[in-house]
Design a protein around this motif. Structure first.
Motif, mmCIF file in Angstrom:
data_model
loop_
_atom_site.group_PDB
_atom_site.id
_atom_site.type_symbol
_atom_site.label_atom_id
_atom_site.label_comp_id
_atom_site.label_asym_id
_atom_site.label_seq_id
_atom_site.Cartn_x
_atom_site.Cartn_y
_atom_site.Cartn_z
ATOM 1 N N SER A 70 0.858 -1.181 0.000
ATOM 2 C CA SER A 70 0.000 0.000 0.000
ATOM 3 C C SER A 70 0.893 1.228 0.000
ATOM 4 O O SER A 70 1.967 1.229 0.590
ATOM 5 N N CYS A 101 0.969 7.468 0.827
ATOM 6 C CA CYS A 101 -0.038 8.521 0.945
ATOM 7 C C CYS A 101 -1.427 7.935 1.075
ATOM 8 O O CYS A 101 -2.287 8.492 1.713
ATOM 9 N N ALA A 102 -1.657 6.789 0.459
ATOM 10 C CA ALA A 102 -3.015 6.261 0.413
ATOM 11 C C ALA A 102 -3.414 5.615 1.727
ATOM 12 O O ALA A 102 -4.580 5.447 2.023
ATOM 13 N N GLU A 104 -21.003 7.554 5.413
ATOM 14 C CA GLU A 104 -19.892 7.784 4.507
ATOM 15 C C GLU A 104 -18.610 7.946 5.307
ATOM 16 O O GLU A 104 -18.584 8.639 6.323
ATOM 17 N N PHE A 105 -17.580 7.272 4.887
ATOM 18 C CA PHE A 105 -16.280 7.433 5.546
ATOM 19 C C PHE A 105 -15.224 7.387 4.466
ATOM 20 O O PHE A 105 -15.201 6.475 3.653
ATOM 21 N N ASN A 106 -14.359 8.384 4.458
ATOM 22 C CA ASN A 106 -13.512 8.549 3.288
ATOM 23 C C ASN A 106 -12.113 7.985 3.362
ATOM 24 O O ASN A 106 -11.644 7.356 2.451
ATOM 25 N N THR A 107 -11.442 8.250 4.438
ATOM 26 C CA THR A 107 -10.009 7.994 4.403
ATOM 27 C C THR A 107 -9.652 6.638 4.973
ATOM 28 O O THR A 107 -10.196 6.204 5.974
ATOM 29 N N PHE A 155 -5.617 10.692 9.103
ATOM 30 C CA PHE A 155 -6.845 11.423 8.815
ATOM 31 C C PHE A 155 -8.058 10.722 9.404
ATOM 32 O O PHE A 155 -8.995 11.357 9.846
ATOM 33 N N SER A 159 -8.920 11.777 13.005
ATOM 34 C CA SER A 159 -9.647 13.028 13.205
ATOM 35 C C SER A 159 -11.039 12.956 12.588
ATOM 36 O O SER A 159 -11.976 13.554 13.097
ATOM 37 N N GLU A 160 -11.151 12.191 11.501
ATOM 38 C CA GLU A 160 -12.473 12.089 10.889
ATOM 39 C C GLU A 160 -13.437 11.381 11.839
ATOM 40 O O GLU A 160 -14.579 11.796 12.019
ATOM 41 N N ALA A 168 -12.070 -1.639 0.870
ATOM 42 C CA ALA A 168 -12.127 -1.149 -0.510
ATOM 43 C C ALA A 168 -10.732 -0.768 -0.973
ATOM 44 O O ALA A 168 -10.322 -1.051 -2.107
ATOM 45 N N GLN A 169 -9.986 -0.134 -0.084
ATOM 46 C CA GLN A 169 -8.649 0.297 -0.441
ATOM 47 C C GLN A 169 -7.716 -0.897 -0.697
ATOM 48 O O GLN A 169 -6.960 -0.900 -1.658
ATOM 49 N N SER A 181 -8.657 -2.818 -3.815
ATOM 50 C CA SER A 181 -8.227 -2.096 -4.992
ATOM 51 C C SER A 181 -6.739 -2.356 -5.267
ATOM 52 O O SER A 181 -6.310 -2.482 -6.419
#
Lengths: 271, 467, 386
Positions: free
Chosen positions: A123, A126-127, A160-163, A168, A171-172, A196-197, A200
């Motif tokens: 991985s 940055c991702a 919804e959860f992004n990172t 991140f 804090s999210e 998902a990450q 991918s």
């Protein structure tokens, strides 16, 4: 008797497996702590006492993991990628694609039917997308890490959860808790984002059947289910996925020993 | 810092030529400071690979390659303080670190009115003017000098546009080359006008012609010399090429560079005759397939060597293509020739790529190098701060794997029987930066290299059992 | 779905929530939709070709996954989001795509776009990065090449008259957009910044004639408005690159301030400059896209020879907009990994200082989760200027 030791010094946890001619004799794991050298010694001592043998009985030691170079008593260092591959192909010979949920990185590797490594990916920096995010979440939500997966199954709402990045995500999640979202829903969202990450990443390498999960993160049922859903196939998971690399190291030590014995160089290894 | 420098062991190079580069660069930097002090020649900030060196040399303008200076700061592990200064000025650390380092340095020098303390090799001199070009692939180049001008507003900029047509698999690039050429010629003539104004001298076109001839000759020589590296064992690796890029990129159109490569050519031929390789027991031949190196971690190449791996070729800083294969239109005007050579260089792989379905110029070049240099695996480096050279690498590897599967392997089939198939070459992407050392972890990098070597090992085993 | 009774802002809301809905419908009816990214693509020629220009929009709420398989994470997050959505089939009604030479993220990713979408039409438009006589000459030739490519794709000639006609329609659209901005001028704006930007965004997803009609409907609706959504709080200008999600506007307006104007793409950077009429239409487009669109990507010579003079030239439109809309403060939103904007942040700051406009600089990751974290800083800034 030919005892072989596999020792995996990971960035978060360290693990050790002791085998005697392919038979598991002892296993142990603990936090890696700040001094990898001491940790390695501690693991070895623990395994010796469990099996009631002495250091002299050990024929060969293979070290692996992030801190493998710090294991002074190892005969050889082999990367955790090869060790995982070896152990998984021993446990599940049909597996071709492996996802390793490590603390520092998630890794994907392709192997042939014999446990040989064909290609791998880590991985990105940055991702994010490593299992550390689960640890962070457990801390923020004050949940026992062992229960994360089960709790996530109780989710009622899709949020919804992004990172997938631990920094991140922390804090999210804190801000989501402040907004009053339920723990279960948040956990389900985090599992979804992380899987998902990683999925991918596996797609980038090209998923070939069968599919296995390993590494500490693979103890989490939520992640196993999410990955299985994404892949649309059953996934193989070892009983103690966090020990896989150490097990592979021990198997590789055993194989090397047998090769050396065949060459009539046993005396050399035995010292 | 200085103490540490002295203690640091010099990196081992395979060729004598490569080991002579360090002093060459130092002389160069020290030289620009001397020229500044003497005030007889004009100094220009500028960028490499713009096909304008011949013009600069013919006008007796001395280039200061600002990317080179940032690279030196990186190699000396002394870039952090300049990066931090740029950050404190309001620049994001996610931007090109070459530019950040240069801007940070410029700001510091302008603030002090003299060189920052312990500036690497005496520091980067104040320029008389700056020549930039973003081409079509580097935003920081187009923005860097403009940003530096905030701290030295009296230093003028000439920004020239040097576009080339992007590859289009549905169209022949020759259809549009005409208007590209016309534009590039005007931009180069604009540079000559600018330099004439700045120096108060007229361009001597005979001199320019001589310089162009000299660099054309050098192009062919470099190409021929680098092809020698296909020998087995390989006599020179990418580690060395990161040194020999200096005359190629910073001193083109000079006799010194021509002589340097003549010497390297001879040295390589001798090594080949003696079967003297970079390493004694060459096990794996790797292609450095993309990305600028981490200048502070060039010893990683030695680490690869210690594992039996050598890099006979790299796409990075291979800034020449053989002129006789470029089909350049004849012209007696050296400026027109420079523009044709520029377009010829960037479109060099276009026709070849068009013939292979799914290929692209960058992928085609990888395939050609893999075959020419008998390559077992591809290594790339993704430097986080530079989009110019480090975006598209994943895609290139993806496409390469899709259209090019050279390794025969035996699979364990569904019913347990063995099946033969073909696989792509193993590849590795390292992640770090060109000069920002905070992005680098030696343990992590070397673990990845170890895993990659193990992959090569098992692929070699599989391959052997097939044949 | 194209319900004739749904008009104005409710139509906007529907098309915004389902961005691309109308383009998808039209594609089913046999129309060709050409996707593009960035403000540098001359949409007039797409319209002249009888196709529908469709501006690809990112989605802060959609985590980037598939895109990361083919594009590095060091690419600007906005472009990564565009690419990821296209790969996931969000815009599967596209018949073609145009990507301009605007930044490295777009240029270096072009191969990945071109191959993975594999559309019948795909064009990379090379735009000069300097403004000189020679660059106009080049750009003119490149625009004609772009025109010929589209001609081949649609199988018919695109005449100068066709282009001139399209220019009139698109100019008309820009005039209507300017009229919408007029509603933010009163002390209590009649249209909120969030509403306005949704209208403008949706306008870029429709055939130009429908976009014009929609803008007319919204203009009528706002004119008849009795209650104003404005806050009478600090009046904010948003500066930066392309801001196509409105979380920032929502945060600002949720904190009792008004976003009254901007200098962003899909805002005044795009909608303000018109193409000249009465001259050769290709020349008019060359002038609009090379000289009139003020993007850091395009280098302009420092003619005054001083830093102060240079920034007044480069950023003068910010000051003009601030004065016209009586602005109290500005927020500059720059994406991480954006070199063109990133390298002029200090110069922009200096400009804001020179004209006395308080400025808050924010670096964005283009993800809903991280935008929320900017709230505290925005709040503190608003308290400071309020």
């Amino acid at each position: 008797m030919s005892y072989c030791l596999g020792i995996d010094i990971g960035s978060a946890y360290s693990k050790g497996v002791l085998m005697d001619d392919r038979e598991l004799r002892a296993s142990y794991y603990c936090l890696s702590g700040g001094d990898f050298r001491l940790t390695a010694d501690k693991i070895k001592k623990e395994l010796l006492s469990q099996a009631d043998i002495t250091s002299k009985d050990i024929s060969r030691t293979v070290a692996t993991g992030y801190g493998s170079k710090m294991v002074a008593f190892a005969d050889k260092e082999i990367t955790d990628i090869s060790c995982h591959s070896k152990a998984i192909s021993t446990l599940f010979p049909s597996v071709k694609t492996i996802v390793d949920f490590g603390d520092l990185y998630s890794k994907v590797f392709l192997i042939d039917g014999k446990g040989n490594l064909l290609n791998f990916l880590l991985s990105g920096k940055c991702a994010g997308g490593s299992a550390r995010v689960l640890k962070v979440m457990a801390k923020v939500l004050q949940v026992n890490i062992e229960n994360l997966g089960d709790l996530s199954f109780k989710a009622k709402k899709d949020i919804e959860f992004n990172t997938g990045c631990a920094v991140f995500a922390e804090s999210e999640v804190i801000s989501r808790v402040a907004e009053g979202f339920a723990k279960e829903d948040l956990l389900a969202a985090i599992h979804k984002a992380l899987s998902a990450q990683c999925y991918s990443l596996a797609e980038r390498l090209g998923i070939e059947r069968d599919f296995a999960l390993t590494g500490g993160g693979a103890r989490n049922k939520g992640l196993i289910k999410a990955m299985g859903d994404l892949a649309g196939m059953d996934v193989h998971v070892p009983d103690a996925p966090h020990m896989t690399a150490a097990l592979g190291a021990a198997i590789l030590a055993d194989e090397a020993l047998k090769r050396l014995e065949v060459r009539g160089q046993n005396f050399f290894v035995d010292k | 810092m200085a103490e540490e420098q002295k203690k640091k062991k010099k990196r081992r190079t395979a060729t004598k030529a490569a080991s002579s580069i360090g002093p060459m660069v130092k002389d160069f930097i020290v030289g620009t400071n001397r020229i500044r002090a003497e005030g007889k020649q004009k100094l220009a900030f500028t960028f490499i690979v713009c096909h304008h060196e011949e013009i600069l040399r013919a006008m007796d303008v001395v280039p200061i390659w600002t990317e080179n200076f940032a690279g030196i700061c990186g190699a000396k592990r002394d870039a952090e303080r300049f990066l931090e200064r740029a950050e404190s000025l309001g620049f994001s650390r996610s931007l090109c670190t070459y530019a950040l380092c240069g801007i940070g340095f410029d700001h510091w020098r302008e603030e002090l009115g003299e060189m920052p303390p312990d500036a690497p090799w005496g520091g980067m001199a104040r320029p008389d003017f700056m020549i930039s070009t973003g081409q079509i692939l580097c935003d920081p180049r187009a923005k860097w000098y403009q940003a530096s001008q905030q701290y030295m507003p009296d230093v003028p900029i000439y920004n020239m546009d040097m576009p080339y047509p992007l590859y289009d698999r549905t169209a022949d690039h020759r259809e549009v080359l005409g208007y590209y050429h016309k534009y590039v010629v005007k931009e180069l003539r604009g540079l000559i006008d600018f330099l004439e104004k700045q120096t108060g001298k007229k361009m001597d076109y005979d001199k320019l012609e001589e310089r162009v001839e000299l660099s054309d000759k050098t192009w062919n020589l470099i190409h021929e010399t680098y092809e020698l590296r296909s020998a087995s064992p390989c006599p020179m690796g990418t580690g060395d090429a990161m040194n020999t890029m200096v005359p190629m990129c910073f001193m083109m159109a000079t006799q010194e560079t021509y002589d340097f490569f003549t010497g390297l050519n001879k040295e390589l031929k001798e090594k080949i005759a003696k079967k003297e390789g970079v390493i004694e027991n060459e096990k794996y031949r790797l292609l450095w397939g993309g990305g600028l190196p981490s200048w502070f971690a060039l010893t990683d190449f030695n680490y690869f060597n210690s594992k039996g791996a050598v890099f006979p070729a790299e796409t990075t800083y291979r800034m020449v293509t053989p002129l006789d294969e470029m089909d350049l239109p004849e012209t007696s005007d050296p400026v027109e020739h420079l523009a044709w050579r520029w377009l010829g260089y960037w479109t060099f792989w276009y026709d070849k790529a068009r013939k292979r379905p799914g290929s692209e110029p960058d992928v085609e070049r990888l395939i050609n190098y893999i075959e020419t240099y008998d390559i077992d695996g591809v290594v790339m480096h993704e430097a986080f701060s530079c989009r110019t050279w480090h975006v598209g690498l994943i895609w290139q590897l993806h496409q390469l794997a899709k259209i090019y599967k050279p390794i025969p392997v035996l699979y364990l089939g569904k019913d347990g029987k063995q099946e033969t198939g073909h696989r792509e070459l193993p590849s590795l992407i390292l992640e770090s930066d060109i000069i920002d050392i905070s992005s680098y972890s030696e343990v992590d990098t070397r673990n990845r290299i170890d895993a990659f070597i193990e992959t090569l090992e098992s692929v070699a085993k599989d391959k052997a059992s097939v044949s | 779905m194209n319900d004739k009774k749904v008009k104005g802002l409710s139509k906007v809301e529907n098309y915004y929530q389902h961005y691309g809905l109308r383009a998808g419908e039209l594609n089913k009816e046999g129309e060709k939709v050409i996707g593009y990214i960035c403000s540098f693509v001359p949409v007039e020629i797409i319209t002249a070709a009888g196709c529908i220009p469709f501006r690809i929009k990112g989605d802060v709420h959609e985590p980037i996954t598939k895109g990361d398989n083919l594009m590095e994470t060091i690419v600007c997050p906005l472009v990564r989001s565009y690419f990821d959505l296209c790969l996931k089939g969000r815009y599967d009604f596209l018949s073609g795509i145009v990507i301009p030479h605007a930044c490295d993220s777009m240029v270096r990713g072009y191969s990945a776009w071109n191959y993975s979408l594999d559309l019948p039409y795909s064009y990379f438009l090379n735009i000069p990065s300097v403004v000189k006589e020679s660059s106009f000459e080049f750009f003119n030739a490149e625009l004609n090449n772009y025109r010929r490519g589209l001609e081949r794709f649609v199988g018919k000639e695109i005449s100068d008259d066709d282009i001139a006609g399209a220019i009139r329609l698109h100019n008309n659209n820009r005039e209507k957009a300017k009229a919408l901005y007029e509603f933010t001028k009163p002390e209590v704006p009649l249209i909120s910044g969030t509403e306005l930007r949704k209208v403008l965004a949706v306008g870029l997803s429709l055939p130009i004639s429908e976009s014009n009609q929609l803008f007319d409907e919204v203009l009528t609706e706002i004119k008849e408005r009795k209650a104003s959504p404005g806050k009478k709080g600090p009046r904010i200008l948003i500066d930066g690159a392309c801001i196509d999600n409105y979380s920032i506007m929502e945060i600002v307006e949720g904190l009792e301030a008004d976003v009254v104007t901007d200098t962003v793409c899909t805002g005044t950077r795009d909608y303000w400059p018109e193409a000249d009429t009465g001259i050769d239409p290709i020349d008019a487009l060359a002038i609009r896209y090379l000289d009139k669109i003020n993007c850091p990507k395009t280098y302009r010579e420092n003619r005054p020879g001083t830093f102060e003079g240079d920034i007044a030239d480069r950023f003068g439109d910010i000051g003009a907009r601030a004065e016209e809309f009586n602005v109290d403060g500005a927020i500059l939103l720059v994406y991480k990994f954006c070199d063109p904007f990133g390298f002029e942040v200090p110069a922009r700051k200096a400009y804001y200082e020179s004209v006395g406009i308080p400025l808050l600089c924010l670096e964005s990751e283009y993800s809903a989760g991280t935008i929320g974290q900017l709230k505290t800083r925005i709040q503190a800034f608003l308290e400071m200027i309020g």
